[in-house]
Design a protein around this motif. Structure first.
Motif, PDB file in Angstrom:
ATOM      1  N   GLN A  44       0.823  -1.221   0.000  1.00 22.64           N
ATOM      2  CA  GLN A  44       0.000   0.000   0.000  1.00 22.64           C
ATOM      3  C   GLN A  44       0.853   1.265   0.000  1.00 22.64           C
ATOM      4  O   GLN A  44       0.565   2.216  -0.712  1.00 22.64           O
ATOM      5  N   GLY A  45       1.921   1.272   0.782  1.00 22.95           N
ATOM      6  CA  GLY A  45       2.784   2.459   0.839  1.00 22.95           C
ATOM      7  C   GLY A  45       3.430   2.762  -0.498  1.00 22.95           C
ATOM      8  O   GLY A  45       3.481   3.919  -0.924  1.00 22.95           O
ATOM      9  N   GLU A  46       3.933   1.721  -1.164  1.00 24.23           N
ATOM     10  CA  GLU A  46       4.553   1.917  -2.467  1.00 24.23           C
ATOM     11  C   GLU A  46       3.536   2.402  -3.490  1.00 24.23           C
ATOM     12  O   GLU A  46       3.801   3.329  -4.259  1.00 24.23           O
ATOM     13  N   LEU A  47       2.346   1.803  -3.493  1.00 23.90           N
ATOM     14  CA  LEU A  47       1.306   2.221  -4.432  1.00 23.90           C
ATOM     15  C   LEU A  47       0.912   3.673  -4.189  1.00 23.90           C
ATOM     16  O   LEU A  47       0.821   4.464  -5.127  1.00 23.90           O
ATOM     17  N   SER A  48       0.694   4.032  -2.945  1.00 20.52           N
ATOM     18  CA  SER A  48       0.342   5.422  -2.626  1.00 20.52           C
ATOM     19  C   SER A  48       1.427   6.377  -3.112  1.00 20.52           C
ATOM     20  O   SER A  48       1.133   7.435  -3.667  1.00 20.52           O
ATOM     21  N   GLY A  49       2.681   5.974  -2.908  1.00 18.94           N
ATOM     22  CA  GLY A  49       3.786   6.809  -3.356  1.00 18.94           C
ATOM     23  C   GLY A  49       3.817   6.967  -4.870  1.00 18.94           C
ATOM     24  O   GLY A  49       4.027   8.062  -5.385  1.00 18.94           O
ATOM     25  N   LEU A  50       3.595   5.869  -5.582  1.00 13.67           N
ATOM     26  CA  LEU A  50       3.589   5.944  -7.050  1.00 13.67           C
ATOM     27  C   LEU A  50       2.458   6.827  -7.559  1.00 13.67           C
ATOM     28  O   LEU A  50       2.606   7.529  -8.564  1.00 13.67           O
ATOM     29  N   LEU A  51       1.332   6.788  -6.877  1.00 13.59           N
ATOM     30  CA  LEU A  51       0.196   7.612  -7.297  1.00 13.59           C
ATOM     31  C   LEU A  51       0.380   9.084  -6.935  1.00 13.59           C
ATOM     32  O   LEU A  51      -0.286   9.945  -7.507  1.00 13.59           O
ATOM     33  N   ARG A  52       1.292   9.382  -6.013  1.00 13.23           N
ATOM     34  CA  ARG A  52       1.456  10.763  -5.556  1.00 13.23           C
ATOM     35  C   ARG A  52       2.799  11.374  -5.933  1.00 13.23           C
ATOM     36  O   ARG A  52       2.856  12.264  -6.766  1.00 13.23           O
ATOM     37  N   SER A  53       3.884  10.904  -5.299  1.00 10.07           N
ATOM     38  CA  SER A  53       5.139  11.627  -5.469  1.00 10.07           C
ATOM     39  C   SER A  53       6.379  10.755  -5.565  1.00 10.07           C
ATOM     40  O   SER A  53       7.462  11.273  -5.787  1.00 10.07           O
ATOM     41  N   LYS A  54       6.267   9.459  -5.397  1.00  9.51           N
ATOM     42  CA  LYS A  54       7.427   8.577  -5.452  1.00  9.51           C
ATOM     43  C   LYS A  54       8.011   8.539  -6.859  1.00  9.51           C
ATOM     44  O   LYS A  54       7.293   8.659  -7.846  1.00  9.51           O
ATOM     45  N   SER A  55       9.320   8.361  -6.940  1.00 10.72           N
ATOM     46  CA  SER A  55       9.988   8.218  -8.229  1.00 10.72           C
ATOM     47  C   SER A  55       9.288   7.118  -9.029  1.00 10.72           C
ATOM     48  O   SER A  55       8.984   6.054  -8.510  1.00 10.72           O
ATOM     49  N   PHE A  56       9.023   7.391 -10.297  1.00  8.75           N
ATOM     50  CA  PHE A  56       8.252   6.462 -11.128  1.00  8.75           C
ATOM     51  C   PHE A  56       8.912   6.412 -12.502  1.00  8.75           C
ATOM     52  O   PHE A  56       8.367   6.879 -13.495  1.00  8.75           O
ATOM     53  N   GLY A  57      10.100   5.837 -12.527  1.00  8.62           N
ATOM     54  CA  GLY A  57      10.871   5.770 -13.757  1.00  8.62           C
ATOM     55  C   GLY A  57      10.412   4.665 -14.687  1.00  8.62           C
ATOM     56  O   GLY A  57       9.504   3.886 -14.377  1.00  8.62           O
ATOM     57  N   GLU A  58      11.077   4.584 -15.823  1.00  6.01           N
ATOM     58  CA  GLU A  58      10.703   3.621 -16.850  1.00  6.01           C
ATOM     59  C   GLU A  58      10.862   2.182 -16.358  1.00  6.01           C
ATOM     60  O   GLU A  58      10.004   1.331 -16.606  1.00  6.01           O
ATOM     61  N   LYS A  59      11.932   1.914 -15.641  1.00  5.40           N
ATOM     62  CA  LYS A  59      12.173   0.561 -15.143  1.00  5.40           C
ATOM     63  C   LYS A  59      11.048   0.113 -14.205  1.00  5.40           C
ATOM     64  O   LYS A  59      10.527  -0.994 -14.317  1.00  5.40           O
ATOM     65  N   ARG A  60      10.633   0.993 -13.305  1.00 10.65           N
ATOM     66  CA  ARG A  60       9.552   0.661 -12.373  1.00 10.65           C
ATOM     67  C   ARG A  60       8.228   0.522 -13.116  1.00 10.65           C
ATOM     68  O   ARG A  60       7.401  -0.336 -12.802  1.00 10.65           O
ATOM     69  N   ALA A  61       8.005   1.364 -14.116  1.00 18.08           N
ATOM     70  CA  ALA A  61       6.766   1.296 -14.899  1.00 18.08           C
ATOM     71  C   ALA A  61       6.653  -0.058 -15.601  1.00 18.08           C
ATOM     72  O   ALA A  61       5.601  -0.706 -15.550  1.00 18.08           O
ATOM     73  N   ARG A  62       7.751  -0.511 -16.256  1.00 15.91           N
ATOM     74  CA  ARG A  62       7.696  -1.800 -16.949  1.00 15.91           C
ATOM     75  C   ARG A  62       7.496  -2.954 -15.966  1.00 15.91           C
ATOM     76  O   ARG A  62       6.751  -3.892 -16.232  1.00 15.91           O
ATOM     77  N   ALA A  63       8.170  -2.887 -14.813  1.00  8.94           N
ATOM     78  CA  ALA A  63       8.020  -3.948 -13.812  1.00  8.94           C
ATOM     79  C   ALA A  63       6.588  -3.995 -13.290  1.00  8.94           C
ATOM     80  O   ALA A  63       6.005  -5.075 -13.138  1.00  8.94           O
ATOM     81  N   GLU A  65       3.890  -2.964 -14.862  1.00  9.60           N
ATOM     82  CA  GLU A  65       3.037  -3.485 -15.944  1.00  9.60           C
ATOM     83  C   GLU A  65       3.083  -5.010 -15.971  1.00  9.60           C
ATOM     84  O   GLU A  65       2.036  -5.656 -16.095  1.00  9.60           O
ATOM     85  N   ARG A  66       4.280  -5.577 -15.848  1.00 11.18           N
ATOM     86  CA  ARG A  66       4.386  -7.045 -15.842  1.00 11.18           C
ATOM     87  C   ARG A  66       3.683  -7.633 -14.623  1.00 11.18           C
ATOM     88  O   ARG A  66       2.920  -8.594 -14.753  1.00 11.18           O
ATOM     89  N   GLN A  67       3.940  -7.052 -13.453  1.00 11.27           N
ATOM     90  CA  GLN A  67       3.334  -7.560 -12.218  1.00 11.27           C
ATOM     91  C   GLN A  67       1.820  -7.563 -12.267  1.00 11.27           C
ATOM     92  O   GLN A  67       1.174  -8.477 -11.781  1.00 11.27           O
ATOM     93  N   SER A  68       1.250  -6.511 -12.820  1.00  8.17           N
ATOM     94  CA  SER A  68      -0.212  -6.363 -12.802  1.00  8.17           C
ATOM     95  C   SER A  68      -0.862  -6.810 -14.109  1.00  8.17           C
ATOM     96  O   SER A  68      -2.053  -6.611 -14.296  1.00  8.17           O
ATOM     97  N   ARG A  69      -0.072  -7.401 -15.003  1.00  8.39           N
ATOM     98  CA  ARG A  69      -0.555  -7.914 -16.275  1.00  8.39           C
ATOM     99  C   ARG A  69      -1.148  -6.832 -17.180  1.00  8.39           C
ATOM    100  O   ARG A  69      -2.095  -7.074 -17.923  1.00  8.39           O
ATOM    101  N   MET A  70      -0.601  -5.640 -17.086  1.00 10.24           N
ATOM    102  CA  MET A  70      -0.978  -4.569 -18.020  1.00 10.24           C
ATOM    103  C   MET A  70      -0.267  -4.839 -19.342  1.00 10.24           C
ATOM    104  O   MET A  70       0.781  -5.470 -19.354  1.00 10.24           O
ATOM    105  N   PRO A  71      -0.810  -4.342 -20.429  1.00 10.73           N
ATOM    106  CA  PRO A  71      -0.043  -4.417 -21.683  1.00 10.73           C
ATOM    107  C   PRO A  71       1.263  -3.637 -21.498  1.00 10.73           C
ATOM    108  O   PRO A  71       1.263  -2.559 -20.896  1.00 10.73           O
ATOM    109  N   ILE A  72       2.360  -4.188 -21.962  1.00  6.66           N
ATOM    110  CA  ILE A  72       3.642  -3.503 -21.832  1.00  6.66           C
ATOM    111  C   ILE A  72       3.571  -2.174 -22.575  1.00  6.66           C
ATOM    112  O   ILE A  72       3.125  -2.105 -23.713  1.00  6.66           O
ATOM    113  N   GLY A  73       3.966  -1.120 -21.901  1.00  2.00           N
ATOM    114  CA  GLY A  73       3.900   0.224 -22.456  1.00  2.00           C
ATOM    115  C   GLY A  73       2.628   0.960 -22.090  1.00  2.00           C
ATOM    116  O   GLY A  73       2.482   2.138 -22.394  1.00  2.00           O
ATOM    117  N   TYR A  74       1.699   0.291 -21.414  1.00  5.75           N
ATOM    118  CA  TYR A  74       0.416   0.903 -21.060  1.00  5.75           C
ATOM    119  C   TYR A  74       0.605   2.193 -20.269  1.00  5.75           C
ATOM    120  O   TYR A  74      -0.048   3.190 -20.534  1.00  5.75           O
TER     121      TYR A  74
END
Length: 155
Positions: A44-63, A65-74
């Motif tokens: 929950q803490g990581e998700l809240s951070g990503l939705l607000r102010s936590k660093s959200f780089g390309e590497k984390r975005a792709r990871a 997407e894979r974890q949550s079964r989003m289309p890659i690049g979504y």
């Protein structure tokens, strides 16, 4: 420039929220559960951070997407894409005549009227929204199938 000012990161945050809203009925708890890939699960803490102010780089975005079964690049997809390649939507198309149009509430006539009333650019934007919602809905139903397969295999 901070992450919150970066338009790419701001788009990732918007797209993540859209995913949660459309695929998890707006429930962060359901989204968190869906990220359990057997090795790692977002908390929950990581998700809240990503939705607000936590660093959200390309590497984390792709990871994510894979974890949550989003289309890659979504998470990096632009909300406006070109639909110029689509055929004209008219009730006269063969698939409609033969009864293959899959929707009852969204008829070709309604889409044709919407195109006429919005104009081409806004209609393209509307189609983009529709495609995003349809993609999310299909993924939601695919997950339900996967869950049912997992349950029946465990029984």
């Amino acid at each position: 420039m901070s992450d919150t000012e970066d338009p790419v990161v701001a788009n990732r945050r918007r797209r993540l929220k859209l995913w949660i809203d459309t695929n998890c009925d707006g429930s962060q708890k359901l989204f968190i559960a869906s990220t359990n890939d057997g090795e790692r699960q977002i908390n929950q803490g990581e998700l809240s951070g990503l939705l607000r102010s936590k660093s959200f780089g390309e590497k984390r975005a792709r990871a994510l997407e894979r974890q949550s079964r989003m289309p890659i690049g979504y998470l990096d997809a632009n909300e406006i894409s070109s639909f110029a390649h689509l055929p004209q939507i008219t009730p006269e198309k063969e698939s409609v005549k033969s009864g293959n149009w899959p929707f009852k509430k969204v008829t070709p006539e309604r889409l044709t009227a919407l195109r006429r009333n919005l104009g081409e650019q806004k209609f393209t934007d509307a189609l983009n929204d529709m495609e995003e919602m349809l993609e999310s809905t299909i993924i939601k139903w695919e997950r339900r199938v996967e869950t049912n397969i997992d349950k029946s295999a465990a029984a």
